[in-house]
Write an enzyme that holds these catalytic residues in place. Structure first.
Site, PDB file in Angstrom:
ATOM      1  N   LYS A   9       1.143   5.354  -0.204  1.00 33.10           N
ATOM      2  CA  LYS A   9       0.140   4.835  -1.134  1.00 33.10           C
ATOM      3  C   LYS A   9      -1.127   5.712  -1.139  1.00 33.10           C
ATOM      4  O   LYS A   9      -1.331   6.543  -0.251  1.00 33.10           O
ATOM      5  CB  LYS A   9      -0.185   3.378  -0.757  1.00 33.10           C
ATOM      6  CG  LYS A   9       1.013   2.431  -0.935  1.00 33.10           C
ATOM      7  CD  LYS A   9       0.619   0.975  -0.688  1.00 33.10           C
ATOM      8  CE  LYS A   9       1.799   0.035  -0.867  1.00 33.10           C
ATOM      9  NZ  LYS A   9       1.404  -1.386  -0.742  1.00 33.10           N
ATOM     10  N   TYR A  49       5.321  -3.302 -10.153  1.00 27.68           N
ATOM     11  CA  TYR A  49       4.989  -4.524  -9.402  1.00 27.68           C
ATOM     12  C   TYR A  49       5.134  -5.794 -10.269  1.00 27.68           C
ATOM     13  O   TYR A  49       4.476  -6.795 -10.001  1.00 27.68           O
ATOM     14  CB  TYR A  49       3.569  -4.434  -8.844  1.00 27.68           C
ATOM     15  CG  TYR A  49       3.458  -3.684  -7.521  1.00 27.68           C
ATOM     16  CD1 TYR A  49       4.160  -4.112  -6.386  1.00 27.68           C
ATOM     17  CD2 TYR A  49       2.633  -2.578  -7.380  1.00 27.68           C
ATOM     18  CE1 TYR A  49       4.048  -3.453  -5.164  1.00 27.68           C
ATOM     19  CE2 TYR A  49       2.518  -1.906  -6.158  1.00 27.68           C
ATOM     20  CZ  TYR A  49       3.226  -2.353  -5.062  1.00 27.68           C
ATOM     21  OH  TYR A  49       3.108  -1.709  -3.851  1.00 27.68           O
ATOM     22  N   PHE A  57      -3.667 -11.226  -6.671  1.00 32.58           N
ATOM     23  CA  PHE A  57      -4.017  -9.844  -6.281  1.00 32.58           C
ATOM     24  C   PHE A  57      -3.408  -8.786  -7.196  1.00 32.58           C
ATOM     25  O   PHE A  57      -3.590  -7.588  -6.973  1.00 32.58           O
ATOM     26  CB  PHE A  57      -3.619  -9.583  -4.822  1.00 32.58           C
ATOM     27  CG  PHE A  57      -2.156  -9.774  -4.510  1.00 32.58           C
ATOM     28  CD1 PHE A  57      -1.221  -8.775  -4.776  1.00 32.58           C
ATOM     29  CD2 PHE A  57      -1.708 -10.958  -3.925  1.00 32.58           C
ATOM     30  CE1 PHE A  57       0.117  -8.950  -4.485  1.00 32.58           C
ATOM     31  CE2 PHE A  57      -0.363 -11.142  -3.631  1.00 32.58           C
ATOM     32  CZ  PHE A  57       0.556 -10.128  -3.915  1.00 32.58           C
ATOM     33  N   ARG A  85      11.651  -1.408   6.478  1.00 34.51           N
ATOM     34  CA  ARG A  85      10.683  -2.515   6.546  1.00 34.51           C
ATOM     35  C   ARG A  85      10.175  -2.685   7.982  1.00 34.51           C
ATOM     36  O   ARG A  85       8.995  -2.959   8.208  1.00 34.51           O
ATOM     37  CB  ARG A  85      11.332  -3.830   6.074  1.00 34.51           C
ATOM     38  CG  ARG A  85      11.799  -3.847   4.623  1.00 34.51           C
ATOM     39  CD  ARG A  85      10.706  -3.968   3.625  1.00 34.51           C
ATOM     40  NE  ARG A  85       9.891  -5.141   3.814  1.00 34.51           N
ATOM     41  CZ  ARG A  85       8.910  -5.484   2.951  1.00 34.51           C
ATOM     42  NH1 ARG A  85       8.661  -4.757   1.880  1.00 34.51           N
ATOM     43  NH2 ARG A  85       8.188  -6.544   3.186  1.00 34.51           N
ATOM     44  N   ARG A 102       2.049   0.754   9.497  1.00 36.35           N
ATOM     45  CA  ARG A 102       0.875   0.003   9.041  1.00 36.35           C
ATOM     46  C   ARG A 102      -0.093  -0.277  10.189  1.00 36.35           C
ATOM     47  O   ARG A 102      -1.311  -0.225  10.012  1.00 36.35           O
ATOM     48  CB  ARG A 102       1.316  -1.277   8.332  1.00 36.35           C
ATOM     49  CG  ARG A 102       1.816  -0.985   6.901  1.00 36.35           C
ATOM     50  CD  ARG A 102       2.539  -2.143   6.294  1.00 36.35           C
ATOM     51  NE  ARG A 102       2.736  -2.004   4.854  1.00 36.35           N
ATOM     52  CZ  ARG A 102       3.527  -2.798   4.137  1.00 36.35           C
ATOM     53  NH1 ARG A 102       4.181  -3.782   4.722  1.00 36.35           N
ATOM     54  NH2 ARG A 102       3.669  -2.610   2.843  1.00 36.35           N
ATOM     55  N   ASN A 112      -2.510  -0.640   2.456  1.00 38.08           N
ATOM     56  CA  ASN A 112      -1.650  -0.687   3.646  1.00 38.08           C
ATOM     57  C   ASN A 112      -0.666   0.487   3.726  1.00 38.08           C
ATOM     58  O   ASN A 112       0.374   0.397   4.371  1.00 38.08           O
ATOM     59  CB  ASN A 112      -0.954  -2.055   3.762  1.00 38.08           C
ATOM     60  CG  ASN A 112      -0.079  -2.367   2.561  1.00 38.08           C
ATOM     61  OD1 ASN A 112       0.072  -1.551   1.658  1.00 38.08           O
ATOM     62  ND2 ASN A 112       0.513  -3.546   2.557  1.00 38.08           N
ATOM     63  N   HIS A 115       4.785   1.502   0.965  1.00 43.11           N
ATOM     64  CA  HIS A 115       5.591   0.466   0.314  1.00 43.11           C
ATOM     65  C   HIS A 115       7.037   0.650   0.741  1.00 43.11           C
ATOM     66  O   HIS A 115       7.479   1.774   0.970  1.00 43.11           O
ATOM     67  CB  HIS A 115       5.508   0.592  -1.212  1.00 43.11           C
ATOM     68  CG  HIS A 115       6.624  -0.131  -1.910  1.00 43.11           C
ATOM     69  ND1 HIS A 115       6.582  -1.481  -2.131  1.00 43.11           N
ATOM     70  CD2 HIS A 115       7.828   0.285  -2.366  1.00 43.11           C
ATOM     71  CE1 HIS A 115       7.713  -1.850  -2.717  1.00 43.11           C
ATOM     72  NE2 HIS A 115       8.486  -0.795  -2.878  1.00 43.11           N
ATOM     73  N   GLU A 126      13.899  -0.124  -8.033  1.00 40.81           N
ATOM     74  CA  GLU A 126      12.765   0.761  -7.748  1.00 40.81           C
ATOM     75  C   GLU A 126      13.180   2.231  -7.750  1.00 40.81           C
ATOM     76  O   GLU A 126      12.441   3.086  -8.249  1.00 40.81           O
ATOM     77  CB  GLU A 126      12.130   0.347  -6.412  1.00 40.81           C
ATOM     78  CG  GLU A 126      11.452  -1.020  -6.536  1.00 40.81           C
ATOM     79  CD  GLU A 126      10.934  -1.589  -5.229  1.00 40.81           C
ATOM     80  OE1 GLU A 126      11.086  -0.925  -4.167  1.00 40.81           O
ATOM     81  OE2 GLU A 126      10.355  -2.688  -5.262  1.00 40.81           O
TER      82      GLU A 126
END
Ligand code: ATP
Ligand code: MG
Length: 138
Positions: A9, A49, A57, A85, A102, A112, A115, A126
Protein backbone atom coordinates in the site's frame (compact mmCIF):
# COMPACT_ATOMS: atom_id res chain seq x y z
CA UNK A 1 -0.30 -24.32 -6.80
CA UNK A 2 -2.56 -21.79 -5.04
CA UNK A 3 -2.19 -18.14 -6.05
CA UNK A 4 -3.04 -15.08 -3.98
CA UNK A 5 -3.14 -11.37 -4.67
CA UNK A 6 -1.35 -8.70 -2.62
CA UNK A 7 -0.85 -4.94 -2.60
CA UNK A 8 2.02 -3.07 -1.01
CA UNK A 9 0.00 0.00 0.00
CA UNK A 10 1.01 3.68 -0.44
CA UNK A 11 2.29 4.11 3.14
CA UNK A 12 4.83 1.31 2.68
CA UNK A 13 5.93 2.34 -0.83
CA UNK A 14 6.36 5.92 0.41
CA UNK A 15 8.66 4.73 3.23
CA UNK A 16 10.86 2.64 0.87
CA UNK A 17 9.64 -0.67 2.30
CA UNK A 18 9.08 -2.51 -1.01
CA UNK A 19 12.32 -4.46 -0.73
CA UNK A 20 11.82 -5.43 2.92
CA UNK A 21 8.27 -6.67 2.20
CA UNK A 22 9.31 -8.63 -0.91
CA UNK A 23 12.07 -10.20 1.19
CA UNK A 24 9.45 -11.44 3.69
CA UNK A 25 7.34 -12.81 0.82
CA UNK A 26 10.17 -14.69 -0.90
CA UNK A 27 11.75 -15.65 2.44
CA UNK A 28 8.52 -17.40 3.44
CA UNK A 29 8.51 -19.62 0.38
CA UNK A 30 6.15 -17.74 -1.90
CA UNK A 31 7.09 -17.45 -5.59
CA UNK A 32 6.23 -14.09 -7.17
CA UNK A 33 4.55 -14.74 -10.54
CA UNK A 34 3.39 -11.18 -11.43
CA UNK A 35 4.25 -7.68 -10.20
CA UNK A 36 3.75 -4.03 -11.15
CA UNK A 37 4.05 -0.58 -9.54
CA UNK A 38 1.15 1.74 -10.40
CA UNK A 39 -0.84 4.76 -9.21
CA UNK A 40 -4.47 3.74 -8.72
CA UNK A 41 -7.26 6.06 -9.86
CA UNK A 42 -10.28 6.54 -7.58
CA UNK A 43 -12.67 4.53 -9.81
CA UNK A 44 -10.18 1.65 -9.91
CA UNK A 45 -9.75 1.70 -6.10
CA UNK A 46 -13.55 1.87 -5.63
CA UNK A 47 -14.05 -1.10 -7.95
CA UNK A 48 -11.37 -3.08 -6.17
CA UNK A 49 -12.89 -2.44 -2.71
CA UNK A 50 -16.54 -2.68 -3.90
CA UNK A 51 -17.34 -5.21 -1.12
CA UNK A 52 -16.74 -2.39 1.39
CA UNK A 53 -18.80 0.28 -0.38
CA UNK A 54 -21.39 0.53 2.41
CA UNK A 55 -18.76 0.76 5.17
CA UNK A 56 -18.12 4.10 6.92
CA UNK A 57 -14.41 3.88 6.05
CA UNK A 58 -14.93 3.32 2.29
CA UNK A 59 -14.36 6.92 1.18
CA UNK A 60 -11.20 7.38 3.29
CA UNK A 61 -9.85 3.97 2.33
CA UNK A 62 -10.29 4.42 -1.42
CA UNK A 63 -8.86 7.96 -1.33
CA UNK A 64 -5.90 6.79 0.73
CA UNK A 65 -5.16 4.00 -1.79
CA UNK A 66 -4.70 6.71 -4.46
CA UNK A 67 -2.31 8.93 -2.45
CA UNK A 68 0.80 7.38 -4.00
CA UNK A 69 2.04 4.41 -6.01
CA UNK A 70 1.28 0.87 -4.90
CA UNK A 71 2.86 -2.46 -5.85
CA UNK A 72 0.46 -5.12 -7.15
CA UNK A 73 1.57 -8.72 -6.77
CA UNK A 74 0.50 -12.26 -7.49
CA UNK A 75 2.41 -15.02 -5.73
CA UNK A 76 1.96 -18.72 -5.18
CA UNK A 77 2.65 -21.50 -2.69
CA UNK A 78 0.68 -24.39 -1.19
CA UNK A 79 -2.10 -22.73 0.84
CA UNK A 80 -0.94 -19.29 -0.30
CA UNK A 81 -4.14 -17.39 0.61
CA UNK A 82 -4.16 -18.37 4.28
CA UNK A 83 -0.36 -18.28 4.59
CA UNK A 84 -0.19 -14.69 3.26
CA UNK A 85 -2.99 -13.55 5.62
CA UNK A 86 -0.98 -15.02 8.51
CA UNK A 87 2.25 -13.33 7.37
CA UNK A 88 0.42 -9.96 7.04
CA UNK A 89 -1.07 -10.08 10.55
CA UNK A 90 -4.30 -8.56 11.88
CA UNK A 91 -5.95 -5.62 10.06
CA UNK A 92 -5.18 -3.31 12.98
CA UNK A 93 -1.40 -3.38 13.61
CA UNK A 94 -2.10 -2.86 17.33
CA UNK A 95 -3.66 -6.36 17.34
CA UNK A 96 -1.12 -8.01 15.03
CA UNK A 97 1.16 -10.81 16.25
CA UNK A 98 4.91 -10.29 16.64
CA UNK A 99 6.84 -11.00 13.47
CA UNK A 100 3.99 -10.12 11.11
CA UNK A 101 4.39 -7.45 8.42
CA UNK A 102 1.66 -5.24 9.86
CA UNK A 103 3.13 -5.46 13.38
CA UNK A 104 6.57 -4.51 12.09
CA UNK A 105 5.71 -1.91 9.43
CA UNK A 106 2.09 -0.67 9.54
CA UNK A 107 1.22 2.82 10.77
CA UNK A 108 -2.43 2.37 11.80
CA UNK A 109 -5.71 0.59 10.98
CA UNK A 110 -6.03 2.32 7.60
CA UNK A 111 -2.35 2.71 6.65
CA UNK A 112 -1.63 -0.93 7.28
CA UNK A 113 1.03 -1.42 4.58
CA UNK A 114 -0.30 -4.54 2.81
CA UNK A 115 -3.43 -6.10 1.38
CA UNK A 116 -4.16 -9.79 0.91
CA UNK A 117 -7.04 -11.72 -0.63
CA UNK A 118 -9.17 -13.44 2.00
CA UNK A 119 -10.59 -16.43 0.04
CA UNK A 120 -10.38 -18.36 -3.24
CA UNK A 121 -13.15 -16.36 -4.94
CA UNK A 122 -11.82 -12.95 -3.89
CA UNK A 123 -8.28 -13.97 -4.95
CA UNK A 124 -9.57 -14.93 -8.41
CA UNK A 125 -11.48 -11.62 -8.74
CA UNK A 126 -8.57 -9.50 -7.49
CA UNK A 127 -5.94 -11.18 -9.69
CA UNK A 128 -8.06 -10.77 -12.81
CA UNK A 129 -8.96 -7.17 -11.84
CA UNK A 130 -5.33 -6.12 -12.27
CA UNK A 131 -3.53 -8.75 -14.35
CA UNK A 132 -4.18 -10.39 -17.68
CA UNK A 133 -3.34 -14.06 -18.07
CA UNK A 134 -0.26 -13.29 -20.18
CA UNK A 135 1.22 -11.21 -17.33
CA UNK A 136 1.21 -14.14 -14.90
CA UNK A 137 4.31 -16.28 -15.41
CA UNK A 138 4.60 -19.31 -13.14
P1 ATP B 1 -7.15 -5.93 3.26
O1 ATP B 1 -8.47 -6.21 2.58
O2 ATP B 1 -6.56 -4.57 2.87
O3 ATP B 1 -6.18 -7.04 3.11
P2 ATP B 1 -8.23 -6.78 5.74
O4 ATP B 1 -8.88 -7.87 4.93
O5 ATP B 1 -7.38 -7.17 6.89
O6 ATP B 1 -7.39 -5.81 4.82
P3 ATP B 1 -10.75 -5.39 5.60
O7 ATP B 1 -11.80 -5.54 6.63
O8 ATP B 1 -10.93 -6.09 4.28
O9 ATP B 1 -9.35 -5.78 6.26
O10 ATP B 1 -10.57 -3.84 5.34
C1 ATP B 1 -9.92 -3.37 4.17
C2 ATP B 1 -9.02 -2.22 4.53
O11 ATP B 1 -9.82 -1.12 4.95
C3 ATP B 1 -8.09 -2.48 5.71
O12 ATP B 1 -6.91 -3.12 5.34
C4 ATP B 1 -7.82 -1.09 6.18
O13 ATP B 1 -6.83 -0.44 5.35
C5 ATP B 1 -9.15 -0.41 5.97
N1 ATP B 1 -10.00 -0.46 7.16
C6 ATP B 1 -10.64 -1.55 7.66
N2 ATP B 1 -11.37 -1.24 8.76
C7 ATP B 1 -11.18 0.09 8.94
C8 ATP B 1 -11.66 1.04 9.89
N3 ATP B 1 -12.49 0.68 10.89
N4 ATP B 1 -11.24 2.33 9.77
C9 ATP B 1 -10.42 2.71 8.77
N5 ATP B 1 -9.94 1.87 7.84
C10 ATP B 1 -10.30 0.59 7.92
MG1 MG C 1 -9.98 -7.51 3.17
Amino acid sequence: MEKTFAIIKPDAVERNLIGKILERIEGNGFRIVAMKRVLLTLPVAQGFYHVHKERPFFKDLTEYMCTGPVVLLVFEKEGAIKAWRELMGATNPADADAGTIRKDFAIDLEKNSVHGSDARDTAAFEISYFFSQTEILS
